[in-house]
Design a protein around this motif. Structure first.
Motif, mmCIF file in Angstrom:
data_model
loop_
_atom_site.group_PDB
_atom_site.id
_atom_site.type_symbol
_atom_site.label_atom_id
_atom_site.label_comp_id
_atom_site.label_asym_id
_atom_site.label_seq_id
_atom_site.Cartn_x
_atom_site.Cartn_y
_atom_site.Cartn_z
ATOM 1 N N GLU A 529 0.833 -1.212 0.000
ATOM 2 C CA GLU A 529 0.000 0.000 0.000
ATOM 3 C C GLU A 529 0.866 1.260 0.000
ATOM 4 O O GLU A 529 0.571 2.229 -0.702
ATOM 5 N N ARG A 533 0.875 4.018 -2.966
ATOM 6 C CA ARG A 533 0.628 5.451 -2.811
ATOM 7 C C ARG A 533 1.779 6.269 -3.372
ATOM 8 O O ARG A 533 1.576 7.294 -4.014
ATOM 9 N N GLU A 552 -9.919 11.177 5.022
ATOM 10 C CA GLU A 552 -9.027 10.052 4.730
ATOM 11 C C GLU A 552 -7.747 10.537 4.067
ATOM 12 O O GLU A 552 -6.639 10.055 4.379
ATOM 13 N N ARG A 555 -5.485 11.942 6.752
ATOM 14 C CA ARG A 555 -4.847 10.909 7.585
ATOM 15 C C ARG A 555 -3.676 10.270 6.832
ATOM 16 O O ARG A 555 -2.614 10.018 7.426
ATOM 17 N N GLU A 556 -3.864 9.963 5.528
ATOM 18 C CA GLU A 556 -2.796 9.309 4.763
ATOM 19 C C GLU A 556 -1.560 10.193 4.692
ATOM 20 O O GLU A 556 -0.420 9.706 4.819
ATOM 21 N N GLN A 591 -3.814 15.223 -2.326
ATOM 22 C CA GLN A 591 -2.774 14.796 -1.382
ATOM 23 C C GLN A 591 -1.526 15.676 -1.514
ATOM 24 O O GLN A 591 -0.877 16.008 -0.519
#
Length: 699
Positions: A529, A533, A552, A555-556, A591
């Motif tokens: 994972e 990413r 979410e 948090r990532e 992101q």
């Protein structure tokens, strides 16, 4: 009796219309004529006189009397009659008074014939005495007859000048001199009003001093100016019988009258055919005397001629202005069409009659001298646009409005983009007339395509810059990334060794092996994972808009930066909305924005030593339609006036910064339909936030 011509040996004599040829000498004939006969040169000096001439004037020999003995009134009028007769090529016939030796004036019927070769003109004068019983009525009738004839003749002459377009000043001068000639003690002045009727324009005043022109020319039309101003404003005749009156003494016109000895003034307004004042005709006199019927007729005729002349002049001026305006409008239209590359046309649909502007022929690259029609223009249409052009042409021929863009091929094989607009604007009888324009939009199309190419290049450049920024940002997190990957890899290695030991037991511990295998799978998925990413953030791929949870994403990114922030003694506080904040956006790009905000907050606290380093990540609902994410630090902050400059490209407060992170971040947020801003805190540090729309639930 009329002496026609002389000769050395013979002469021709007309008596009562019959001609007689005589062999007598001229002097002998003159002695036998029962009348006063004498000859003069062109200057009026006597050359010869018969015995009756010498006896009447009491001369012993050839004297200088004759015309010098005229009555003063006849001495004024006779030269005018001589000039008129000379101009028309006729002999002179007039009634005059001649002074005899005793000083008495007697009436004579005077006739004269000129002869000569043109270089030297001589006159033969024959004066036949009138009946002594002629009374004053006869004298008056003679005078009135001449004056009336002279008035009609001069009036005709002046009207012919008006008809020929003679200058107004010359016509006015002629009118003034005629009135002054026919009315005793008369000084005339003509004033014309400007087109707006606000100022006087001096017309003529041949016998008045120059001060009158200075006082009136370009002066404002007002009653206070004097009789002329009052006549112009009231449109009624104004007569002043005493220039020293209080009402006139204070005006400019009154002062001029007193200065030049004028006691009487009559100002007559000149009215236009529309009833407006066009000018003023003024007569100044030294003493008051009522006009006779004839004199009043002279004034009335003069006013009529002046009115005709002014009206003709104004019509000519108006015509010149209209022609000038038309020429100027045509020139402006041609220039405007050339500047805008727009041609125009009118088309009588039923009669197939059309008219095109010069610019239209230039646009279609067609010689206008060939008189092309609509179908010649059609031949220029590009083959791929013919069907569309024909369809619009049929709509136009049926009387409908059209708006069509098409291409043509010029004689130089170049392609042009044109836009045609047309509609039925009016009818000639029952025939509809189509009026339209055709604009060359080739430059616009080329510029539009160039702009589109530029925008595409800008988008690619922005994407490249964003990618570089993303790579640089992630490169700064290499240690954290290595830690995130190395931890699950270390767990996998440990679990693998444990499996081997458990399997080596006798008997093997199958249950423990199974648990170790599950932990191995967990760590493998965790590492996969992280790598997934990272590959997504490093990948050069187009934007993919999808539904994602803003909490979410936050948090990532926090997990990704956790080790780096921990190494710099920065604690992270997360205040995230309790329920998911579903937004529509590109996951990787959002992101990147959050990551850039975190790293900027980290760098802002790099030199902070006197207080704990911490940053807060928070999300909340701003309205029912948008969500807000904010990152607050306790770093060095920034001045309030730099709040907007923070997002300008290449503006940075870091020594080794490029100044593109926040600029790219704002661009990404704006592309998502949101806004991004920064503001200093009340205490230490600053807060950077963005707001983007929430995903709308299907209705």
């Amino acid at each position: 009796m009329h002496l026609f011509r002389r000769g050395n040996l013979k002469a021709v004599i007309f008596i009562n219309g019959a001609a007689f040829l005589s062999t007598l000498s001229l002097s002998e004939i003159c002695e036998r004529i029962p009348a006063i006969v004498w000859t003069t040169d062109e200057a009026g000096s006597t050359i010869y006189g018969n015995s009756r001439f010498r006896a009447y004037f009491g001369l012993d020999g050839q004297g200088t009397e004759g015309l010098n003995a005229l009555h003063p009134d006849d001495a004024i009028t006779l030269p005018v009659k001589i000039r008129n007769a000379r101009r028309e090529g006729l002999d002179l016939i007039a009634d005059v008074r001649l002074r005899r030796m005793s000083g008495e004036y007697c009436w004579f019927a005077l006739s004269s014939s000129p002869w000569g070769d043109g270089a030297a003109i001589e006159y033969c004068w024959v004066a036949v005495k009138r009946n002594k019983r002629a009374d004053a009525n006869f004298v008056q009738r003679v005078a009135d007859s001449w004056q009336a004839s002279h008035l009609i003749h001069s009036e005709t002459e002046i009207l012919e000048m008006v008809a020929r377009g003679t200058a107004t000043a010359e016509v006015f001068d002629k009118v003034c001199r005629l009135v002054e000639e026919l009315i005793d003690d008369c000084f005339c002045c003509i004033l014309e009003l400007s087109l707006d009727r606000r100022h006087f324009r001096f017309g003529a005043a041949p016998r008045l001093p120059g001060g009158f022109k200075d006082a009136f020319d370009r002066s404002e039309v007002a009653a206070g100016l004097g009789p002329c101003g009052l006549a112009a404003t009231s449109r009624r005749p104004v007569e002043v019988l005493d220039s020293a009156s209080d009402a006139l003494a204070g005006t400019a016109e009154g002062r001029l009258m007193l200065l030049n000895g004028f006691n009487v003034c009559q100002a007559n307004p000149i009215l236009s055919p529309y009833g407006n004042t066009a000018g003023v005709f003024t007569i100044y006199r030294q003493r008051h005397a009522a006009f006779s019927l004839f004199e009043q007729q002279v004034v009335d005729r003069a006013i009529n001629i002046i009115s005709i002349s002014i009206d003709r002049t104004r019509h000519e001026e108006a015509l010149v202005r209209r022609e000038t305006q038309v020429r100027r409008s045509q020139a402006q239209l041609v220039a405007a069409q050339r500047i805008s590359s727009t041609g125009s046309f009118t088309f009588d649909i039923r009669n197939n009659e059309y008219m095109c502007s010069e610019e239209l022929y230039r646009i279609f690259d067609i010689d206008p001298s060939l008189e092309p029609d609509i179908y010649d223009l059609r031949k220029r249409v590009y083959r791929d646009d013919l069907a569309k052009f024909d369809a619009e042409l049929q709509r136009a021929l049926s009387g409908q409005s059209i708006d069509v863009t098409f291409r043509i091929m010029t004689s130089h094989a170049s392609l042009k983009f044109l836009r045609g607009l047309a509609q039925v604007s009016y009818h000639v009888g029952d025939n509809p007339v189509l009026v339209g324009t055709v604009q060359d939009i080739t430059d616009f199309k080329n510029a539009q395509e160039a702009l589109q190419r530029g925008e595409e290049a800008l988008i690619r450049a922005r994407e490249d810059l964003a990618y570089v920024s993303r790579v640089m940002t992630i490169s700064a997190l290499t240690a954290s990334i290595a830690h995130e990957v190395s931890q699950p890899l270390a767990g996998i290695l440990t679990n693998a060794n444990a499996c081997l030991r458990l399997l080596a037991l006798s008997p093997p511990n199958i249950e423990a092996v199974s648990e170790t295998a599950r932990r191995t799978i967990r760590d493998t998925l965790r590492a996969t994972e992280v790598i997934k990413r990272l590959r997504g953030m490093f990948a050069r791929q187009p934007s993919t808009m999808e539904h994602t949870d803003l909490n979410e994403l936050a948090r990532e990114v926090i997990v990704l930066c956790a080790r780096d922030l921990h190494q710099k003694s920065i604690s992270v506080i997360a205040h995230l909305e309790t329920k998911p904040l579903q937004v529509m956006g590109d996951r990787v790009q959002l992101q990147q924005v959050i990551l850039n905000m975190l790293l900027n907050a980290r760098d802002a606290m790099g030199d902070i030593e006197i207080q704990p380093r911490s940053l807060t990540v928070s999300t909340h609902l701003d309205t029912e339609d948008s969500a807000v994410l904010s990152i607050t630090d306790v770093g060095i902050g920034f001045p309030l006036e730099d709040a907007d400059r923070m997002f300008e490209a290449f503006f940075t407060t870091k020594q080794d910064g490029m100044g593109i992170g926040l600029a790219i971040s704002r661009s990404i947020i704006e592309n998502h339909g949101g806004i991004m801003w920064a503001e200093p805190n009340d205490g230490p540090g600053a807060t950077v936030s963005f707001s983007i729309p929430l995903r709308r639930s299907p209705q």
